[in-house]
Design a protein around this motif. Sequence first.
Motif: not given
Length: 131
Positions: A33-47
């Motif tokens: 299953p897909q690993i749930e990303k942390t808030y930091f990782e999501e923001q890092r990807e967006l940036l």
Amino acid sequence: PIYPPKAPTMSTNRPSTFPSASLSTSGQHQQPPQIEKTYFEEQRELLVLEIAQSLETVLQNINKLNRSLEEVIAVGNEFAPVEALWSQFEGVMGNVNLEEEEGEEEAVRDQGHEGGEEGEDEAREVGERGT
């Protein structure tokens, strides 16, 4: 765009350890299953995506600037023969003007030399009259 912070989640980066999630009924492994990303990782990807888009925009603008500079140089090169013609004209006219000025200076010197002798004679006459 900056998104408001989400509420922190208590997720880990480890896959689920439940046997039913990783095995099918036939006993073969399914995709984990897909690993749930942390808030930091999501923001890092967006940036990172935003930075990549910005760099692409910068690259496009640099290419536009390069094309514009090439066009300006091309237009400037079209005027090279005209500039050469005017330079030649200026050189010819400059030589003519120098010759005229030299002729005038010689004439003034000649007149000044002759006029200087007359001026000296007049000064002697005035001096003789005064004494």
